[in-house]
Structures are given as C-alpha cells and as structure tokens.
Design a protein around this motif. Structure first.
Motif, mmCIF file in Angstrom:
data_model
loop_
_atom_site.group_PDB
_atom_site.id
_atom_site.type_symbol
_atom_site.label_atom_id
_atom_site.label_comp_id
_atom_site.label_asym_id
_atom_site.label_seq_id
_atom_site.Cartn_x
_atom_site.Cartn_y
_atom_site.Cartn_z
ATOM 1 N N VAL A 164 0.810 -1.222 0.000
ATOM 2 C CA VAL A 164 0.000 0.000 0.000
ATOM 3 C C VAL A 164 0.842 1.270 0.000
ATOM 4 N N TYR A 165 2.153 1.124 -0.096
ATOM 5 C CA TYR A 165 3.032 2.294 -0.163
ATOM 6 C C TYR A 165 2.934 2.916 -1.551
ATOM 7 N N LEU A 166 2.537 4.166 -1.615
ATOM 8 C CA LEU A 166 2.375 4.895 -2.867
ATOM 9 C C LEU A 166 3.070 6.241 -2.679
ATOM 10 N N PRO A 167 4.384 6.279 -2.937
ATOM 11 C CA PRO A 167 5.240 7.319 -2.361
ATOM 12 C C PRO A 167 5.125 8.712 -2.939
ATOM 13 N N ASP A 168 4.605 8.877 -4.156
ATOM 14 C CA ASP A 168 4.628 10.221 -4.734
ATOM 15 C C ASP A 168 3.326 10.524 -5.463
ATOM 16 N N LEU A 169 3.135 11.809 -5.742
ATOM 17 C CA LEU A 169 1.832 12.262 -6.204
ATOM 18 C C LEU A 169 1.963 13.634 -6.849
ATOM 19 N N LEU A 170 1.229 13.834 -7.947
ATOM 20 C CA LEU A 170 1.086 15.159 -8.545
ATOM 21 C C LEU A 170 -0.392 15.433 -8.773
ATOM 22 N N ILE A 171 -0.880 16.509 -8.190
ATOM 23 C CA ILE A 171 -2.226 17.017 -8.447
ATOM 24 C C ILE A 171 -2.062 18.478 -8.843
ATOM 25 N N CYS A 172 -2.574 18.832 -10.006
ATOM 26 C CA CYS A 172 -2.410 20.216 -10.446
ATOM 27 C C CYS A 172 -3.461 20.575 -11.481
ATOM 28 N N ARG A 173 -3.583 21.852 -11.740
ATOM 29 C CA ARG A 173 -4.412 22.306 -12.844
ATOM 30 C C ARG A 173 -3.844 21.711 -14.128
ATOM 31 N N PRO A 174 -4.700 21.242 -15.039
ATOM 32 C CA PRO A 174 -4.210 20.482 -16.195
ATOM 33 C C PRO A 174 -3.225 21.249 -17.072
ATOM 34 N N GLU A 175 -3.350 22.554 -17.108
ATOM 35 C CA GLU A 175 -2.471 23.326 -17.977
ATOM 36 C C GLU A 175 -1.022 23.354 -17.490
ATOM 37 N N HIS A 176 -0.787 22.942 -16.237
ATOM 38 C CA HIS A 176 0.578 22.956 -15.711
ATOM 39 C C HIS A 176 1.224 21.573 -15.695
ATOM 40 N N ALA A 177 0.477 20.541 -16.012
ATOM 41 C CA ALA A 177 0.955 19.176 -15.796
ATOM 42 C C ALA A 177 2.221 18.858 -16.582
ATOM 43 N N GLU A 178 2.219 19.126 -17.869
ATOM 44 C CA GLU A 178 3.373 18.729 -18.686
ATOM 45 C C GLU A 178 4.638 19.462 -18.269
ATOM 46 N N GLN A 179 4.512 20.737 -17.932
ATOM 47 C CA GLN A 179 5.693 21.483 -17.503
ATOM 48 C C GLN A 179 6.247 20.932 -16.198
ATOM 49 N N VAL A 180 5.355 20.611 -15.259
ATOM 50 C CA VAL A 180 5.803 20.056 -13.980
ATOM 51 C C VAL A 180 6.485 18.703 -14.198
ATOM 52 N N LEU A 181 5.858 17.838 -14.988
ATOM 53 C CA LEU A 181 6.431 16.512 -15.246
ATOM 54 C C LEU A 181 7.771 16.622 -15.956
ATOM 55 N N SER A 182 7.907 17.580 -16.860
ATOM 56 C CA SER A 182 9.188 17.778 -17.559
ATOM 57 C C SER A 182 10.276 18.214 -16.591
ATOM 58 N N LEU A 183 9.933 19.079 -15.654
ATOM 59 C CA LEU A 183 10.917 19.519 -14.665
ATOM 60 C C LEU A 183 11.343 18.366 -13.765
#
Length: 262
Positions: free
Chosen positions: A235-254
């Motif tokens: 049940v360990y799920l160590p990381d998470l990204l929740i954001c407005r959709p317009e920022h997702a690709e930039q955050v993931l790229s960083l």
C-alpha cells in the motif's frame, strides 16, 4: 434524537460524504472534550473516528473490501473489485494543534481506480454553517481563475526537495500546509495551483483526494506521469502530482530533468 439514515440505500457518493462529515464532527467533539493531552489527542481522535468509519462501512457495504490506516491490513480486500480506503485523520499534528489544514478521507476504489471520494475539512467552514466543508466527487464546482503567479502547496514541516526545486523552476510561491487532503483540496478551492509530493505516502493518504480532484478536472498522477493504482498488496504509494491540467506537462518535464541530473 437524530433521524435514522438507511446507509445501505445511500448512493456511494452520498455515503462517502456522510461518513466523512460525521467523522469530522466526532473528531471535533473529541478535541473539544478537553480530556486529552496534546500528545494523546491524535491517537484518541484517530481511533475513535476509525471505529465509527469501519463499523459504518461494514454495516452499509458488507460485501466490499476495506483498507484503513488505523486497521490491520487484510488480504481479503485484494480479491474485491470494490474497496473502501479511508484515513480517519489525515494531518494528525494539525488536528492536535487546532489548525484548519487536516482532513478526513473516505474513498471507494473500483478495480484499482479512484472512483468515489469525499474529503471533509472540519476546520474549514466555508459555508458558515459550523459543519465544516466536504468536497466530493458528485458535486463539482468550477475551478477559480488561475492567478498570475503560480502557487505550490508543500509540507509545512518537511517540504520535499523535488517540490522545492520544481517551484524554483516555475518561479512558484511555496504555500506550506498540513495534510495531503488539505493540500489537494487547496488546488480545487483556488488556494494553490500545484501539489507535488515525493516524500512518501500510502494509499489512504491520496485515494479519496485523488478521486475528488479528478472529478473536478485536475491532473492526477505519479510524479513520473504514470497512473495512480489502488488496492495493491503493497500500500506504499510514495509520490503524487495534483495540479491544474495546464501545468501538468511542464511540472512533469521539470521532474524528469531533475531525475536525469541526479
């Protein structure tokens, strides 16, 4: 005397919201009783709310699986399509400190996907009724307009280094906050635009918040962009990204760039 609620007749979303709201009220009563030291309050609240949620879910949905932070894990849930995943007090420290940034999570995963969720914020009374605030998957509100300067919610006690580095790359303002549920709901409520976490979590920390966030149109994934899958043996799920959709690709790229530079 309060009216009897036929929990078995409630739709899943109504059940999740009702349980989260009632558990929040119970937690406020435990805290206001004055019977517990600051050190003992978190445990007392956790266990009291957990007993309510567990017994209520077993009464209302006896054929479904159940996973709670405060219960011993059970292998039976792995053979179930429908599994309720709950966190009786997300943000125990904040609860004990009488802050607003703690939450109650009640969610239903169906075939590993976050299908139904309710997140109660008992310390945040946006309606002025004294009942706190409950965000849920079946009552979606428009996202507030995006501000000119991005804001990223991070842990108020131990901000993850990846989140801090991404915030620097985006020139985003850091907003320290307590529980995972409170952080996720802050993006829906317009208090933040991005919630990036890489410091370690478990399924109950994110399942209900992710269900609610997805229903509101937010991007939800692991920080490598892969989907969040629930009701796993580990049940360990160590990381998470929740954001407005317009920022997702930039955050993931960083994040990818940080991994490559490491």
């Amino acid at each position: 005397m309060s009216a009897h609620v036929d929990a078995k007749a409630l739709a899943d979303a109504d059940l999740a919201a009702h349980l989260a709201e009632v558990a929040g009220r119970i937690l406020l009563e435990v805290r206001s009783s004055g019977l517990f030291s600051a050190k003992a309050l978190g445990k007392a609240g956790d266990q009291t709310a957990n007993q309510f949620l567990v017994h209520a879910l077993r009464e209302a949905r006896p054929d479904d699986g159940l996973l709670s932070e405060e219960e011993k894990d059970n292998a039976e849930r792995l053979g179930k399509s429908r599994v309720w995943i709950v966190d009786p007090v997300d943000g125990t420290r904040e609860y004990g400190e009488e802050r607003a940034d703690w939450a109650v999570h009640v969610g239903l995963a169906i075939d590993g996907k976050p299908a139904i969720g309710a997140v109660a914020l008992p310390g945040l009374d946006l309606t002025g009724t004294g009942a706190g605030t409950v965000l849920r998957t079946d009552r979606v509100q428009p996202l507030p307009p995006a501000p000119e300067k991005l804001r990223m919610v991070v842990s108020r006690t131990r901000p993850a280094k990846e989140a801090v580095a991404v915030a620097e790359g985006l020139d985003a303002e850091l907003v320290p906050m307590g529980s995972a549920g409170a952080k996720a709901m802050a993006v829906i409520l317009g208090q933040a635009d991005i919630y990036l976490h890489s410091g370690g979590q478990y399924e109950w920390d994110s399942m209900a918040p992710v269900a609610v966030a997805q229903a509101h149109g937010l991007h939800c994934s692991r920080i490598d962009g892969s989907p969040l899958v629930y009701n796993q043996q580990d049940v360990y799920l160590p990381d998470l990204l929740i954001c407005r959709p317009e920022h997702a690709e930039q955050v993931l790229s960083l994040v990818r760039a940080l991994d490559q530079a490491a």
